[in-house]
Motif scaffolding. Structure first.
Motif, PDB file in Angstrom:
ATOM      1  N   ARG A 167      75.242  29.869  -5.458  1.00  0.00           N
ATOM      2  CA  ARG A 167      74.297  29.441  -6.051  1.00  0.00           C
ATOM      3  C   ARG A 167      75.174  28.807  -7.415  1.00  0.00           C
ATOM      4  O   ARG A 167      75.721  30.038  -7.928  1.00  0.00           O
ATOM      5  CB  ARG A 167      73.381  29.471  -6.384  1.00  0.00           C
ATOM      6  CG  ARG A 167      72.388  28.636  -7.738  1.00  0.00           C
ATOM      7  CD  ARG A 167      71.182  29.410  -7.292  1.00  0.00           C
ATOM      8  NE  ARG A 167      70.905  31.247  -7.480  1.00  0.00           N
ATOM      9  CZ  ARG A 167      69.772  31.781  -7.363  1.00  0.00           C
ATOM     10  NH1 ARG A 167      68.641  31.242  -7.532  1.00  0.00           N
ATOM     11  NH2 ARG A 167      69.730  32.947  -7.826  1.00  0.00           N
ATOM     12  N   GLU A 168      75.460  27.948  -7.669  1.00  0.00           N
ATOM     13  CA  GLU A 168      75.316  27.880  -9.736  1.00  0.00           C
ATOM     14  C   GLU A 168      74.450  26.379 -10.583  1.00  0.00           C
ATOM     15  O   GLU A 168      75.292  24.892 -10.154  1.00  0.00           O
ATOM     16  CB  GLU A 168      76.753  27.206 -10.173  1.00  0.00           C
ATOM     17  CG  GLU A 168      77.586  26.750 -10.936  1.00  0.00           C
ATOM     18  CD  GLU A 168      77.649  28.490 -12.136  1.00  0.00           C
ATOM     19  OE1 GLU A 168      78.125  27.969 -12.932  1.00  0.00           O
ATOM     20  OE2 GLU A 168      77.832  29.728 -11.097  1.00  0.00           O
ATOM     21  N   GLY A 169      73.940  26.859 -10.959  1.00  0.00           N
ATOM     22  CA  GLY A 169      72.835  26.270 -11.255  1.00  0.00           C
ATOM     23  C   GLY A 169      73.218  25.730 -13.299  1.00  0.00           C
ATOM     24  O   GLY A 169      73.760  26.172 -13.409  1.00  0.00           O
ATOM     25  N   THR A 170      71.711  25.574 -13.354  1.00  0.00           N
ATOM     26  CA  THR A 170      71.266  25.127 -14.808  1.00  0.00           C
ATOM     27  C   THR A 170      71.006  26.640 -15.138  1.00  0.00           C
ATOM     28  O   THR A 170      71.850  26.840 -16.455  1.00  0.00           O
ATOM     29  CB  THR A 170      70.991  24.198 -15.421  1.00  0.00           C
ATOM     30  OG1 THR A 170      71.477  22.955 -15.089  1.00  0.00           O
ATOM     31  CG2 THR A 170      70.391  23.975 -17.087  1.00  0.00           C
ATOM     32  N   ALA A 171      69.906  27.168 -14.896  1.00  0.00           N
ATOM     33  CA  ALA A 171      69.588  28.633 -15.328  1.00  0.00           C
ATOM     34  C   ALA A 171      69.751  29.654 -14.704  1.00  0.00           C
ATOM     35  O   ALA A 171      70.560  30.722 -15.226  1.00  0.00           O
ATOM     36  CB  ALA A 171      68.143  28.903 -14.901  1.00  0.00           C
ATOM     37  N   LEU A 210      77.834  26.047  -0.593  1.00  0.00           N
ATOM     38  CA  LEU A 210      77.787  25.850  -2.182  1.00  0.00           C
ATOM     39  C   LEU A 210      76.105  24.674  -2.162  1.00  0.00           C
ATOM     40  O   LEU A 210      75.921  23.784  -1.637  1.00  0.00           O
ATOM     41  CB  LEU A 210      79.227  24.483  -2.725  1.00  0.00           C
ATOM     42  CG  LEU A 210      80.218  25.724  -2.482  1.00  0.00           C
ATOM     43  CD1 LEU A 210      80.945  24.498  -3.005  1.00  0.00           C
ATOM     44  CD2 LEU A 210      80.557  26.713  -3.439  1.00  0.00           C
ATOM     45  N   VAL A 211      75.203  25.206  -3.093  1.00  0.00           N
ATOM     46  CA  VAL A 211      74.567  25.307  -3.249  1.00  0.00           C
ATOM     47  C   VAL A 211      74.025  24.906  -5.196  1.00  0.00           C
ATOM     48  O   VAL A 211      74.710  25.749  -5.740  1.00  0.00           O
ATOM     49  CB  VAL A 211      73.360  26.118  -2.779  1.00  0.00           C
ATOM     50  CG1 VAL A 211      73.159  25.130  -1.236  1.00  0.00           C
ATOM     51  CG2 VAL A 211      73.133  27.094  -3.475  1.00  0.00           C
ATOM     52  N   THR A 212      72.803  24.222  -5.632  1.00  0.00           N
ATOM     53  CA  THR A 212      73.059  24.333  -6.968  1.00  0.00           C
ATOM     54  C   THR A 212      71.499  24.547  -7.754  1.00  0.00           C
ATOM     55  O   THR A 212      71.115  25.098  -8.500  1.00  0.00           O
ATOM     56  CB  THR A 212      72.902  22.490  -7.474  1.00  0.00           C
ATOM     57  OG1 THR A 212      71.912  21.697  -6.845  1.00  0.00           O
ATOM     58  CG2 THR A 212      74.624  21.879  -6.887  1.00  0.00           C
ATOM     59  N   ASP A 213      70.711  24.350  -6.718  1.00  0.00           N
ATOM     60  CA  ASP A 213      68.893  25.052  -6.485  1.00  0.00           C
ATOM     61  C   ASP A 213      68.643  24.031  -7.824  1.00  0.00           C
ATOM     62  O   ASP A 213      67.826  22.750  -7.262  1.00  0.00           O
ATOM     63  CB  ASP A 213      69.052  26.369  -6.789  1.00  0.00           C
ATOM     64  CG  ASP A 213      67.644  27.369  -6.560  1.00  0.00           C
ATOM     65  OD1 ASP A 213      67.030  26.538  -6.351  1.00  0.00           O
ATOM     66  OD2 ASP A 213      67.743  28.438  -6.745  1.00  0.00           O
TER      67      ASP A 213
END
Length: 457
Positions: free
Chosen positions: A241-245, A266-269
């Motif tokens: 995961r590589e999101g904003t938070a 690969l996911v953003t969540d």
């Protein structure tokens, strides 16, 4: 599914021109890792051949790289704070053609109306939205939600073609210690041979065994390579995961190797609009992998075929005959600059611009509006700090976990990292399933103990 007839077979054999042919391609083969030179023949929504083809319409891509459309394996669209149509307009030009969405945040407020909303929106936009039905509405009994989704409510949608399974099982104590309501949901989805996604952190050994025993086959909450390795050893798929938070991708990359990469996605969540505009979506995650030393095709595999195979999307994730013509035209494989995007054989975006019309119902017209909250008075904001020590939530930049601090009542704590989005951080503070301290309408939650605690000692 592609319908084969004599006409399609003649096109595939090269005897009849295809409807569309991409000429002079460098094709990213996610099966072998090779780069193949040739043409891509498309009839209708599907790829029918790779080689040397003529077409009724020919598009010369001048030896650009062609990759399969990117797939986000876990995302909450509502966290982008825009409608699915606007979300599609932001991510399709970046190469994402399919998302696996869990609408639990919206469902916590609107219940099944949120599920209906996303299914209706999916039918009107080129972006494919598949749903994992919310497993935890509410997430726990330590908060108040606007709806409750039990087996009866979920079973209504379980056989919908755009529903793939049960979304992230956040109530890990309920799984591990045999909560009947939790296991009834798990049993329902296992009975229908559906996927069950996980959501677990800081749990290993025998307790992790008990969690995986429920048929939960993925996790996106790992924050270290050690934790990720333990999940992989249990047979779970690892969602990087590589999101904003939560920014965990680089910390997890050490666990990715020639043995494990096929089990990684690969996911953003959750991704804030400012990050979508300035950095990108799945394309940004692929670039991070490449910048960290990963081979480009291996990074692309984690955003395409790996995700498609885990979710059983048999006609997505690769460039081969019989696969949907979801294609990304790239300037190169290092910078991953997206030039053109095709969705089901039609050009959906070009040079960073979406090329599809806004649907008739693109806004949140199908959902009730308004916020239900009691009147807040001055007395509600007063704290009785009678003890000497107060429990404090420490936010960790780049993570959605928090630290549980106990400090003197008169102590002042502040400052924050530049790499910090206050809105997203605050949004996660009310989710009482992520260690260590959370804050809900019922009070201060110690997630490790899974109970409400007093503010002061």
């Amino acid at each position: 599914m592609l319908h084969f007839d004599e006409q399609v077979l003649r096109v595939s054999r090269g005897e009849t021109p295809a409807e569309v042919v991409l000429k002079n391609c460098r094709i990213v083969d996610v099966f072998t890792g090779a780069i193949i030179s040739g043409d891509i023949a498309i009839n209708g929504q599907y790829i029918v051949g790779i080689g040397s083809y003529n077409g009724q319409m020919e598009i010369d891509v001048n030896w650009s790289y062609i990759a399969p459309g990117f797939i986000d394996g876990h995302v909450h669209i509502e966290s982008s704070m825009v409608s699915p149509c606007q979300f599609a307009a932001a991510i399709l030009p970046r190469g994402t053609t399919t998302v696996i969405a869990d609408p639990h945040e919206l469902a916590n407020v609107y219940g099944t109306a949120a599920i209906e909303y996303f299914l209706k929106q999916d039918a009107q936009i080129p972006l494919d939205i598949y749903l994992m039905l919310p497993s935890c509405v509410p997430a726990t009994d330590l908060e108040t939600s606007g709806a409750v989704l039990g087996c009866k409510e979920l079973e209504k949608y379980i056989n919908h073609p755009k529903v793939l399974g049960l979304g992230e099982m956040m109530n890990y104590p309920g799984v591990i210690y045999g909560d009947a309501a939790v296991w009834n949901k798990i049993s329902l989805f296992r009975k229908h041979d559906k996927i069950i996604d996980g959501h677990i952190q800081a749990v290993d050994g025998e307790l992790l065994c008990s969690y995986v025993l429920g048929g939960i086959r993925s996790n996106h909450e790992c924050i270290s390579a050690i934790e990720a390795s333990k999940c992989l050893q249990m047979g779970m798929k690892l969602m990087l995961r590589e999101g904003t938070a939560a920014k965990n991708l680089k910390d997890l990359l050490p666990v990715v190797n020639k043995y494990t990469s096929r089990h990684c996605m690969l996911v953003t969540d959750d991704r804030h609009p400012t990050d979508l505009r300035s950095q990108g979506h799945i394309d940004y995650l692929i670039r991070l992998c490449i910048e960290s030393g990963m081979e480009p095709v291996e990074a692309i595999q984690m955003a395409t075929i790996n995700t498609a195979q885990y979710f059983g999307l048999k006609d997505l994730g690769a460039i081969a005959p019989g696969y949907l013509a979801d294609l990304v035209v790239l300037e190169d494989l290092s910078g991953l600059q997206v030039k053109k995007v095709m969705k089901k054989g039609a050009i959906a975006a070009e040079e960073g611009r979406p090329l599809f019309p806004k649907p008739e119902s693109a806004a949140n017209d199908d959902l009730p509006t308004g916020i239900k909250v009691k009147r807040i008075t001055e007395a509600d904001l007063q704290l009785a700090l009678n003890g000497s020590q107060v429990h404090v939530i420490e936010i960790i930049p780049g993570q959605i976990t928090t630290r549980h601090l106990t400090v003197p009542v008169d102590r002042y704590l502040s400052g924050c990292s530049k790499n910090f989005n206050p809105f997203m951080a605050l949004a996660f503070l009310s989710l009482p399933v992520i260690p260590q301290l959370r804050l809900t309408d019922k009070g201060l939650v110690d997630v490790d103990q899974f109970k409400i605690i007093e503010l002061v000692d």
